[in-house]
Design a protein around this motif. Structure first.
Motif, PDB file in Angstrom:
ATOM      1  N   ALA A 339      47.324  45.254  43.987  1.00 28.95           N
ATOM      2  CA  ALA A 339      48.830  45.649  44.721  1.00 28.95           C
ATOM      3  C   ALA A 339      49.025  46.956  44.530  1.00 28.95           C
ATOM      4  CB  ALA A 339      49.364  44.860  44.497  1.00 28.95           C
ATOM      5  N   GLY A 340      48.508  48.142  43.986  1.00 33.21           N
ATOM      6  CA  GLY A 340      49.277  49.369  43.416  1.00 33.21           C
ATOM      7  C   GLY A 340      48.450  49.653  42.191  1.00 33.21           C
ATOM      8  N   THR A 341      47.995  48.528  41.530  1.00 36.43           N
ATOM      9  CA  THR A 341      46.694  48.973  40.153  1.00 36.43           C
ATOM     10  C   THR A 341      45.826  49.930  40.740  1.00 36.43           C
ATOM     11  OG1 THR A 341      47.679  47.131  39.621  1.00 36.43           O
ATOM     12  CG2 THR A 341      46.741  47.819  38.409  1.00 36.43           C
ATOM     13  N   VAL A 342      45.130  50.618  39.858  1.00 39.12           N
ATOM     14  CA  VAL A 342      44.425  51.472  39.888  1.00 39.12           C
ATOM     15  C   VAL A 342      43.460  50.684  38.855  1.00 39.12           C
ATOM     16  CG1 VAL A 342      43.944  54.108  39.911  1.00 39.12           C
ATOM     17  CG2 VAL A 342      46.062  53.208  40.882  1.00 39.12           C
ATOM     18  N   CYS A 343      42.012  51.430  38.836  1.00 38.11           N
ATOM     19  CA  CYS A 343      41.199  50.912  38.206  1.00 38.11           C
ATOM     20  C   CYS A 343      40.484  52.478  37.749  1.00 38.11           C
ATOM     21  CB  CYS A 343      39.773  50.752  38.881  1.00 38.11           C
ATOM     22  SG  CYS A 343      39.833  48.862  39.213  1.00 38.11           S
ATOM     23  N   ASP A 344      41.711  53.279  36.714  1.00 38.07           N
ATOM     24  CA  ASP A 344      41.879  54.222  35.599  1.00 38.07           C
ATOM     25  C   ASP A 344      41.356  54.216  34.719  1.00 38.07           C
ATOM     26  OD1 ASP A 344      43.903  53.178  35.649  1.00 38.07           O
ATOM     27  OD2 ASP A 344      45.493  55.196  35.865  1.00 38.07           O
ATOM     28  N   PHE A 345      42.021  53.945  33.394  1.00 37.87           N
ATOM     29  CA  PHE A 345      41.623  53.745  31.831  1.00 37.87           C
ATOM     30  C   PHE A 345      42.324  52.387  31.175  1.00 37.87           C
ATOM     31  CE2 PHE A 345      45.393  56.376  32.026  1.00 37.87           C
ATOM     32  CZ  PHE A 345      45.898  55.850  31.127  1.00 37.87           C
ATOM     33  N   ARG A 346      43.158  52.496  32.453  1.00 34.60           N
ATOM     34  CA  ARG A 346      44.374  51.107  31.530  1.00 34.60           C
ATOM     35  C   ARG A 346      43.834  50.420  32.236  1.00 34.60           C
ATOM     36  NH1 ARG A 346      49.571  54.025  35.453  1.00 34.60           N
ATOM     37  NH2 ARG A 346      47.139  54.066  36.626  1.00 34.60           N
ATOM     38  N   LEU A 347      42.660  49.728  33.171  1.00 35.60           N
ATOM     39  CA  LEU A 347      41.502  48.850  33.433  1.00 35.60           C
ATOM     40  C   LEU A 347      40.304  49.255  33.510  1.00 35.60           C
ATOM     41  CD1 LEU A 347      42.862  47.715  37.050  1.00 35.60           C
ATOM     42  CD2 LEU A 347      43.269  47.011  34.307  1.00 35.60           C
ATOM     43  N   SER A 348      39.978  49.375  31.886  1.00 36.80           N
ATOM     44  CA  SER A 348      38.997  50.473  31.691  1.00 36.80           C
ATOM     45  C   SER A 348      37.460  51.035  32.589  1.00 36.80           C
ATOM     46  CB  SER A 348      37.888  49.424  31.171  1.00 36.80           C
ATOM     47  OG  SER A 348      38.945  48.888  29.656  1.00 36.80           O
ATOM     48  N   TYR A 349      38.453  51.410  33.839  1.00 36.56           N
ATOM     49  CA  TYR A 349      37.645  52.489  34.650  1.00 36.56           C
ATOM     50  C   TYR A 349      37.444  51.276  35.551  1.00 36.56           C
ATOM     51  CZ  TYR A 349      38.388  56.079  31.389  1.00 36.56           C
ATOM     52  OH  TYR A 349      39.154  56.588  30.765  1.00 36.56           O
ATOM     53  N   GLY A 350      38.057  49.696  36.067  1.00 37.80           N
ATOM     54  CA  GLY A 350      37.650  48.935  36.460  1.00 37.80           C
ATOM     55  C   GLY A 350      36.085  47.965  36.039  1.00 37.80           C
ATOM     56  N   ARG A 351      35.836  47.625  35.170  1.00 43.58           N
ATOM     57  CA  ARG A 351      35.049  47.481  34.338  1.00 43.58           C
ATOM     58  C   ARG A 351      35.397  46.192  33.287  1.00 43.58           C
ATOM     59  NH1 ARG A 351      32.806  52.402  29.743  1.00 43.58           N
ATOM     60  NH2 ARG A 351      34.481  52.004  29.978  1.00 43.58           N
ATOM     61  N   VAL A 352      36.389  45.772  33.464  1.00 46.52           N
ATOM     62  CA  VAL A 352      37.014  44.746  33.071  1.00 46.52           C
ATOM     63  C   VAL A 352      37.067  43.563  34.029  1.00 46.52           C
ATOM     64  CG1 VAL A 352      39.011  45.944  32.027  1.00 46.52           C
ATOM     65  CG2 VAL A 352      39.464  45.356  33.996  1.00 46.52           C
ATOM     66  N   LEU A 353      36.606  43.991  35.438  1.00 49.65           N
ATOM     67  CA  LEU A 353      36.919  43.580  36.746  1.00 49.65           C
ATOM     68  C   LEU A 353      35.583  42.370  36.535  1.00 49.65           C
ATOM     69  CD1 LEU A 353      38.370  45.689  39.312  1.00 49.65           C
ATOM     70  CD2 LEU A 353      39.434  43.338  38.386  1.00 49.65           C
ATOM     71  N   SER A 354      35.245  41.260  36.806  1.00 49.99           N
ATOM     72  CA  SER A 354      34.233  40.383  37.290  1.00 49.99           C
ATOM     73  C   SER A 354      34.172  40.560  38.347  1.00 49.99           C
ATOM     74  CB  SER A 354      34.562  38.575  37.008  1.00 49.99           C
ATOM     75  OG  SER A 354      32.912  38.193  37.126  1.00 49.99           O
ATOM     76  N   ARG A 355      32.565  40.488  38.210  1.00 50.02           N
ATOM     77  CA  ARG A 355      31.506  40.838  39.297  1.00 50.02           C
ATOM     78  C   ARG A 355      31.381  39.942  40.711  1.00 50.02           C
ATOM     79  NH1 ARG A 355      29.538  45.988  39.760  1.00 50.02           N
ATOM     80  NH2 ARG A 355      28.862  46.591  38.183  1.00 50.02           N
ATOM     81  N   ARG A 356      32.229  38.644  39.957  1.00 48.16           N
ATOM     82  CA  ARG A 356      32.301  37.292  40.753  1.00 48.16           C
ATOM     83  C   ARG A 356      32.896  37.093  41.219  1.00 48.16           C
ATOM     84  NH1 ARG A 356      30.280  35.473  35.278  1.00 48.16           N
ATOM     85  NH2 ARG A 356      32.626  34.912  34.784  1.00 48.16           N
ATOM     86  N   SER A 357      34.676  37.890  40.799  1.00 49.31           N
ATOM     87  CA  SER A 357      35.734  37.743  41.481  1.00 49.31           C
ATOM     88  C   SER A 357      35.553  38.594  43.242  1.00 49.31           C
ATOM     89  CB  SER A 357      36.701  38.511  40.988  1.00 49.31           C
ATOM     90  OG  SER A 357      36.411  37.533  39.348  1.00 49.31           O
ATOM     91  N   LYS A 358      35.878  37.376  43.721  1.00 49.94           N
ATOM     92  CA  LYS A 358      36.849  38.609  45.089  1.00 49.94           C
ATOM     93  C   LYS A 358      37.774  39.798  44.872  1.00 49.94           C
ATOM     94  CE  LYS A 358      33.954  35.934  47.967  1.00 49.94           C
ATOM     95  NZ  LYS A 358      32.442  36.552  48.432  1.00 49.94           N
TER      96      LYS A 358
END
Length: 621
Positions: A339-358
């Motif tokens: 919610a208003g959060t961006v997948c930049d360096f703060r989220l390791s460019y999205g790599r911290v998100l699991s591919r199993r997650s919706k």
């Protein structure tokens, strides 16, 4: 084609060219609209009228002759003029006002170097998505590009940084241009806008006429042409200047999620067993009041990680606010709402998100919404819309839903374990001076419930982000994604003006303090008594921590245990030096700073701190 046709074409072209020239020179406009040569009014008054109509209460500035009419007119209309010791501070203060008030922040600076001094602060506002109007002075319209004092191509400088840039060319343009700029700044993804005012659009007719008058014009035909052109330019500059114009705010466009998108997300969340919300600064933007967002989050019962301006959204001790072990939680979550959060360096460019997650992503800006989704992650639903209103709609659609309680409880158990470990580290003695974690724990325990925390620094502030707990929504100010040092003085100034009864704290590293310590003069003159807590380890520690082990040198990272408390005294504040010998009195010293602030004196605690391993592994690039 006969000769009459040719002559007719030529005549038509000539007439058309003359009409076009007359239009561009304002000759046609002057036939209808009067130039009031005796009027004492000036363009600064028009600027002030528009700002007042838009609810602007503060104008931050560092004075200059190019913009004096704006400052004087604003003061006469009740807009408070707050002058700082650096132009960047003026913009940072306007940024803070925009974030905390839900309106637009305004800064005005003089031409040339005055404007170039604001570039970093304007870029920071752009990346932080703060609605901000930067007003800049400029050389006179006829002198631009001719070597006038402080004359540069300012428009090219700010076009990459601002949503909208305009250079006012006549006095009659002031009202419509400023209204348009203010609406654009607040629409869509908010951001800074820039309006340039050549000096001859701001001063009264008689002064501009005196400066524009041709002294000793060339003789003959060319002399007459030059004299006519100068006179016409002057008349066009002021033609129709004081006619009545609408100064009220234009509509602001805010993108919203569609009903079908909301319904799709309702269905996804209702089936989730381990959902997580990552709330970013954008969720705090108008029009949705932050207290309503807080209620919506509490009704959903979904554990939340809060970043940027969203820190404090759930209060100090919410069972839903998870502060630690984010990477582990994201691996385990079956649904993640960005919610208003961006997948930049703060989220390791999205790599911290699991591919199993919706993954549900909500953002006003399409480029931020989908950042790095072509590489490391894919949204299940991508909503280009306002995050705050989306959360309210989602909560209404999920009425009666409650996240399974064992999920947030398990995350909070991890929080408690991690924070118990942090308190254990805070209790350890450092080799010399005070343990910075202990200092931060004591400040956090003692600060008032209405406190606003301004974060300006690297290592010390990075530790504060894990330890200090904002008491409520809009109680935390940090630079945002740009990671700018030097925001402290301006942010604190804007915060204290917006909320004069609140306790405003600046958490400074000793390196970042150097950028804005001169603003203690501003705090004194404008009666904005803030409290500055300086973690002084005589080092740029966030850089040194990596540079020394990797490259074997501390070059350019070392500072000195400078007497910053004496500097504060010199600027009219009150400074305290705090060392290991004062550890038993630390609480009393903090309380004395709070008392001084309540009595109207800005205070600086120069706390000598030692080294810990708390931040090992943190990134600096």
């Amino acid at each position: 084609m006969d000769i009459s046709t040719v002559l007719g074409c030529i005549l038509g072209c000539v007439v058309g060219g003359l009409v076009l020239a007359a239009y561009r020179l304002g000759v046609l406009y002057q036939l209808i609209h009067k130039t009031e040569t005796k009027s004492p009014r000036h363009g600064g008054e028009s600027v002030a009228e528009v700002l007042r109509a838009h609810g602007v209460k503060f104008l931050f500035t560092l004075c200059g002759g190019h913009i004096s009419p704006i400052l004087v007119a604003c003061e006469k209309l009740g807009i408070r003029i707050v002058d700082t010791r650096h132009e960047a501070t003026a913009v940072f203060a306007a940024d803070a006002v925009a974030r905390l008030s839900g309106t637009i922040g305004v800064a005005a600076v003089t031409a040339g170097p005055g404007l170039t001094n604001t570039v970093t602060a304007v870029k920071n506002a752009q990346m932080a998505e703060s609605p901000l109007l930067l007003i800049g002075g400029a050389a006179a319209t006829l002198l631009q590009g001719r070597g006038a004092l402080q004359d540069i191509d300012q428009m090219s400088l700010f076009k990459p940084l601002c949503k909208f840039c305009a250079s006012v060319r006549t006095v009659r343009e002031i009202v419509p241009v400023v209204r348009k700029a203010l609406a654009i700044a607040q629409s869509g993804t908010p951001g800074p806008v820039f309006v340039e005012f050549p000096i001859d659009t701001l001063y009264p007719y008689h002064l501009v006429a005196k400066e524009t008058a041709v002294k000793n014009p060339p003789k003959g035909f060319m002399g007459k042409v030059v004299a006519w052109y100068m006179h016409n330019h002057l008349k066009n500059l002021f033609a129709g200047a004081w006619e009545d114009r609408d100064v009220s705010p234009l509509p602001v466009h805010i993108p919203l999620a569609t009903d079908s998108q909301i319904q799709q997300c309702v269905e996804l969340v209702s089936r989730a067993k381990k959902p997580v919300i990552l709330l970013g600064s954008q969720a705090t933007l108008p029009p949705t009041p932050v207290d309503e967002i807080r209620k919506a989050l509490e009704s959903l019962g979904i554990p939340c990680f809060l970043g940027g301006m969203a820190r404090g959204m759930l209060g100090r001790d919410s069972p839903l606010h998870v502060r630690q072990n984010r990477r582990d939680a994201l691996k385990e979550a079956d649904l993640v709402l960005l919610a208003g959060t961006v997948c930049d360096f703060r989220l390791s460019y999205g790599r911290v998100l699991s591919r199993r997650s919706k993954i549900i992503a909500v953002n006003r800006d399409k480029s931020q919404l989908l950042k790095n989704s072509d590489m490391f992650w894919k949204p299940t639903v991508a909503v280009q819309g306002d995050a705050g209103s989306f959360l309210l709609s989602l909560s209404r659609g999920l009425k009666g839903y409650r996240c399974p309680e064992d999920w947030p409880q398990s995350l909070k158990d991890g929080d408690r374990t991690k924070e118990d470990g942090n308190r254990g580290k805070a209790a350890q003695k450092t080799e010399r001076h005070l343990n910075p974690l202990h200092v931060l724990h004591r400040a956090d325990a003692l600060m008032a419930e209405d406190s606003i925390i301004v974060a300006d620094g690297g290592d010390f502030v990075g530790s504060a982000a894990y330890i200090m707990r904002p008491r409520g929504p809009l109680r935390w100010l940090d630079p945002g994604a740009f990671g700018t040092l030097g925001v402290g003085g301006g942010f604190a100034l804007g915060a204290k003006l917006c909320r004069p009864d609140a306790e405003v704290w600046i958490i400074y590293g000793d390196g970042s303090l150097g950028y804005s310590v001169a603003e203690f003069d501003t705090f004194t003159r404008h009666k904005t008594p803030v409290i500055a807590l300086v973690g002084n380890d005589a080092c740029w520690s966030q850089i040194s921590r990596e540079q020394v082990p990797i490259l074997g040198s501390n070059v350019a990272c070392g500072l000195a245990f400078t007497d910053y408390h004496v500097v504060a005294d010199g600027y009219g504040g009150k400074g305290h030096l705090v060392g290991r010998e004062d550890e038993d009195r630390l609480d009393d010293i903090i309380r004395s700073a709070q008392q001084a602030s309540r009595e109207g004196t800005a205070t600086l605690l120069n706390v000598l701190i030692g080294k810990t391993n708390f931040r090992d592994g943190s990134i600096s690039v």
